[in-house]
Design a protein around this motif. Structure first.
Motif, PDB file in Angstrom:
ATOM      1  N   ALA A   1     -27.516 -23.667 -14.997  1.00 42.88           N
ATOM      2  CA  ALA A   1     -26.423 -23.123 -15.679  1.00 42.88           C
ATOM      3  C   ALA A   1     -25.261 -22.467 -14.523  1.00 42.88           C
ATOM      4  O   ALA A   1     -24.258 -22.545 -14.744  1.00 42.88           O
TER       5      ALA A   1
ATOM      6  N   GLU B   1     -21.423 -12.537 -22.300  1.00 48.56           N
ATOM      7  CA  GLU B   1     -22.203 -13.904 -22.156  1.00 48.56           C
ATOM      8  C   GLU B   1     -23.220 -14.158 -23.277  1.00 48.56           C
ATOM      9  O   GLU B   1     -24.406 -13.433 -23.099  1.00 48.56           O
TER      10      GLU B   1
ATOM     11  N   SER C   1     -27.694 -15.526 -22.088  1.00 46.46           N
ATOM     12  CA  SER C   1     -27.578 -15.189 -20.545  1.00 46.46           C
ATOM     13  C   SER C   1     -28.776 -15.676 -19.789  1.00 46.46           C
ATOM     14  O   SER C   1     -28.716 -15.489 -18.470  1.00 46.46           O
TER      15      SER C   1
ATOM     16  N   PRO D   1     -31.920 -17.338 -17.748  1.00 43.49           N
ATOM     17  CA  PRO D   1     -32.402 -16.311 -16.849  1.00 43.49           C
ATOM     18  C   PRO D   1     -31.250 -15.889 -15.878  1.00 43.49           C
ATOM     19  O   PRO D   1     -31.448 -14.873 -15.014  1.00 43.49           O
TER      20      PRO D   1
ATOM     21  N   GLY E   1     -28.159 -18.004 -14.352  1.00 42.10           N
ATOM     22  CA  GLY E   1     -27.608 -18.848 -13.430  1.00 42.10           C
ATOM     23  C   GLY E   1     -25.744 -18.453 -13.580  1.00 42.10           C
ATOM     24  O   GLY E   1     -25.009 -18.364 -12.674  1.00 42.10           O
ATOM     25  N   ALA E   2     -25.440 -18.663 -14.793  1.00 40.07           N
ATOM     26  CA  ALA E   2     -23.871 -18.495 -15.201  1.00 40.07           C
ATOM     27  C   ALA E   2     -23.649 -17.079 -14.769  1.00 40.07           C
ATOM     28  O   ALA E   2     -22.578 -16.912 -14.267  1.00 40.07           O
ATOM     29  N   SER E   3     -24.369 -15.971 -15.152  1.00 40.12           N
ATOM     30  CA  SER E   3     -24.162 -14.627 -14.828  1.00 40.12           C
ATOM     31  C   SER E   3     -23.847 -14.285 -13.387  1.00 40.12           C
ATOM     32  O   SER E   3     -22.946 -13.798 -12.819  1.00 40.12           O
TER      33      SER E   3
ATOM     34  N   VAL F   1     -26.214 -11.228 -23.361  1.00 40.34           N
ATOM     35  CA  VAL F   1     -26.912 -11.035 -24.685  1.00 40.34           C
ATOM     36  C   VAL F   1     -27.900 -12.248 -24.871  1.00 40.34           C
ATOM     37  O   VAL F   1     -27.836 -13.442 -24.611  1.00 40.34           O
TER      38      VAL F   1
ATOM     39  N   PHE G   1     -28.145 -12.791 -30.541  1.00 40.76           N
ATOM     40  CA  PHE G   1     -26.557 -12.649 -30.724  1.00 40.76           C
ATOM     41  C   PHE G   1     -26.083 -12.506 -32.065  1.00 40.76           C
ATOM     42  O   PHE G   1     -25.168 -11.901 -32.225  1.00 40.76           O
TER      43      PHE G   1
ATOM     44  N   ASP H   1     -23.936 -20.231 -23.873  1.00 44.59           N
ATOM     45  CA  ASP H   1     -24.795 -21.408 -23.579  1.00 44.59           C
ATOM     46  C   ASP H   1     -26.059 -21.371 -24.267  1.00 44.59           C
ATOM     47  O   ASP H   1     -27.061 -21.605 -23.798  1.00 44.59           O
TER      48      ASP H   1
ATOM     49  N   ASN I   1     -28.806 -22.215 -26.644  1.00 46.09           N
ATOM     50  CA  ASN I   1     -29.437 -23.561 -27.023  1.00 46.09           C
ATOM     51  C   ASN I   1     -29.747 -23.469 -28.599  1.00 46.09           C
ATOM     52  O   ASN I   1     -30.800 -23.852 -29.006  1.00 46.09           O
TER      53      ASN I   1
ATOM     54  N   LYS J   1     -24.479 -27.778 -27.369  1.00 46.84           N
ATOM     55  CA  LYS J   1     -25.498 -28.722 -27.340  1.00 46.84           C
ATOM     56  C   LYS J   1     -25.560 -29.629 -28.280  1.00 46.84           C
ATOM     57  O   LYS J   1     -25.572 -29.420 -29.553  1.00 46.84           O
TER      58      LYS J   1
HETATM   59  C1  SAM Z   1     -29.769 -23.011 -21.674  1.00 44.99           C
HETATM   60  S1  SAM Z   1     -30.351 -21.342 -21.808  1.00 44.99           S
HETATM   61  C2  SAM Z   1     -29.335 -20.243 -21.076  1.00 44.99           C
HETATM   62  C3  SAM Z   1     -29.113 -20.490 -19.644  1.00 44.99           C
HETATM   63  C4  SAM Z   1     -28.176 -19.302 -19.026  1.00 44.99           C
HETATM   64  N1  SAM Z   1     -26.662 -19.368 -19.707  1.00 44.99           N
HETATM   65  C5  SAM Z   1     -28.248 -19.085 -17.473  1.00 44.99           C
HETATM   66  O1  SAM Z   1     -27.105 -19.125 -17.015  1.00 44.99           O
HETATM   67  O2  SAM Z   1     -29.443 -19.167 -17.079  1.00 44.99           O
HETATM   68  C6  SAM Z   1     -30.221 -20.854 -23.533  1.00 44.99           C
HETATM   69  C7  SAM Z   1     -30.514 -19.537 -23.857  1.00 44.99           C
HETATM   70  O3  SAM Z   1     -30.296 -19.179 -24.903  1.00 44.99           O
HETATM   71  C8  SAM Z   1     -30.887 -18.134 -25.492  1.00 44.99           C
HETATM   72  N2  SAM Z   1     -30.945 -17.963 -26.918  1.00 44.99           N
HETATM   73  C9  SAM Z   1     -31.344 -18.823 -28.012  1.00 44.99           C
HETATM   74  N3  SAM Z   1     -31.084 -18.426 -28.974  1.00 44.99           N
HETATM   75  C10 SAM Z   1     -30.759 -17.128 -29.124  1.00 44.99           C
HETATM   76  C11 SAM Z   1     -30.064 -16.048 -29.957  1.00 44.99           C
HETATM   77  N4  SAM Z   1     -30.197 -16.241 -31.043  1.00 44.99           N
HETATM   78  N5  SAM Z   1     -29.479 -15.032 -29.328  1.00 44.99           N
HETATM   79  C12 SAM Z   1     -29.321 -15.066 -28.023  1.00 44.99           C
HETATM   80  N6  SAM Z   1     -29.787 -15.748 -26.954  1.00 44.99           N
HETATM   81  C13 SAM Z   1     -30.433 -17.129 -27.916  1.00 44.99           C
HETATM   82  C14 SAM Z   1     -32.492 -18.453 -25.023  1.00 44.99           C
HETATM   83  O4  SAM Z   1     -33.272 -17.198 -24.970  1.00 44.99           O
HETATM   84  C15 SAM Z   1     -32.052 -18.981 -23.610  1.00 44.99           C
HETATM   85  O5  SAM Z   1     -32.268 -18.000 -22.640  1.00 44.99           O
END
Ligand code: SAM
Length: 302
Positions: A144, A167, A170, A172, A174-176, A189, A211, A229, A231, A258
């Motif tokens: 990300a 965000e 967020s 682990p 990468g984007a942050s 979040v 979220f 981001d 999923n 997605k």
């Molecule tokens: C593709 S990853 C995100 C990668 C992240 N943006 C990064 O920069 O590393 C998708 C993230 O969405 C989170 N996620 C899934 N459902 C969620 C929800 N209802 N509320 C908050 N986060 C959620 C997952 O825990 C996962 O960490």
């Protein structure tokens, strides 16, 4: 009159791209394909700009090495099995195309198989052969990081120092990490754990929840941007973002939609209107070099 068109895409997006072509350009027929490279046959003068590809344009056909004679061209090998001949590599390295110019793009699809395409370079294009990412690889918490860096570059995002980014999804981090490197504050979040490199940064705060549980009380001050981001299907993500917009007033929204299910292509078709109804004047979509089955949506107040 017959005209051929080409696209370069990432193999993960080929099924979505073919479905998009069926829906938006029913008059086109699949002609030739290699993983990541597809041509279509149709008629002249179609405004051909599919979303689920890195670059698209007019295909001028298949050539052998000795038949390729350009003074200026970009060369791109669609598979690292085939290394570009050194003379092509050096011509590519010294060729510069500017916005509005027609790019000669030579795509190597076999040991002595080259396809020539042409497209007009626009502001949302990366200035690289085959639209590959120019972001340098380094150790980061997730892919990300590159998606965020490419979004920032492709849309020239107007972040101001110390603005607050909400965000969503967020972990682990990468984007942050990329956002913190741009001198922004990040409110992340995600029920998941953040990488320590992000978690220990003074400008990062973690709301370790889903979220869907966010309320007005979670925000002592406003947020300048919402980035997602998550999923989950785009229907759920957008519903929640629209709910957040009932009490937050960001300058812009950036969502990685997605598309794990082809039925979500319908959302992409209507998303511009939905965002405009929310008061965002500039709404754009772009498939990025680091994308798989996803697409970036940007909505900005002008
Ligand atoms: C593709 S990853 C995100 C990668 C992240 N943006 C990064 O920069 O590393 C998708 C993230 O969405 C989170 N996620 C899934 N459902 C969620 C929800 N209802 N509320 C908050 N986060 C959620 C997952 O825990 C996962 O960490």
């Amino acid at each position: 009159m017959t005209q051929y068109y080409f696209v370069l895409t990432n193999p993960e997006a080929e099924v979505i791209l073919k479905e998009e072509i069926k829906l938006r350009y029913p008059e086109l027929r699949l002609s030739y394909s290699r993983p990541g490279f597809i041509t279509f046959k149709g008629v002249k003068d179609i405004k051909f700009n599919p979303l689920f590809c890195r670059v698209s344009g007019i295909s001028l056909g298949k050539f052998k090495k000795q038949e390729i004679k350009f003074e200026k061209a970009w060369f791109y090998s669609v598979n690292n099995k085939w290394e570009l001949p050194p003379e092509f590599k050096s011509l590519s390295d010294k060729s510069i195309f500017k916005k509005g110019e027609s790019v000669n793009l030579v795509m190597m699809t076999g040991a002595d198989e080259f396809w020539v395409g042409s497209y007009t370079l626009q502001s949302h294009h990366f200035q690289t052969p085959g639209e590959v990412s120019s972001i340098l690889q380094k150790e980061v918490p997730s892919r990300a990081y590159y998606k965020m860096a490419e979004t920032y570059e492709a849309f020239d995002l107007p972040f101001d120092h110390q603005e607050t980014i909400l965000e969503l999804g967020s972990a682990p981090g990468g984007a942050s990490l990329f956002l913190l490197e741009q001198d922004l504050k990040v409110l992340g979040v995600d029920p998941g754990e953040m990488d320590p490199i992000v978690a220990k940064n003074y400008d990062f705060k973690h709301i370790r929840r889903a979220f869907e549980t966010l309320t007005e009380n979670d925000f002592k001050t406003g947020v300048d941007w919402i980035i997602s981001d998550i999923n989950l299907p785009p229907t759920i993500v957008l519903r929640e973002i629209f709910r957040l917009l009932t009490f937050l007033e960001p300058r812009g929204i950036i969502v990685n939609l997605k598309l794990n299910d082809l039925k979500h292509l319908e959302i992409v078709a209507t998303i511009r209107d939905q965002m405009k109804r929310q008061g965002f004047e500039k709404v754009e979509l772009k498939y990025l070099p680091s994308h798989r089955k996803e697409i970036a949506l940007i909505a900005l107040h002008s």
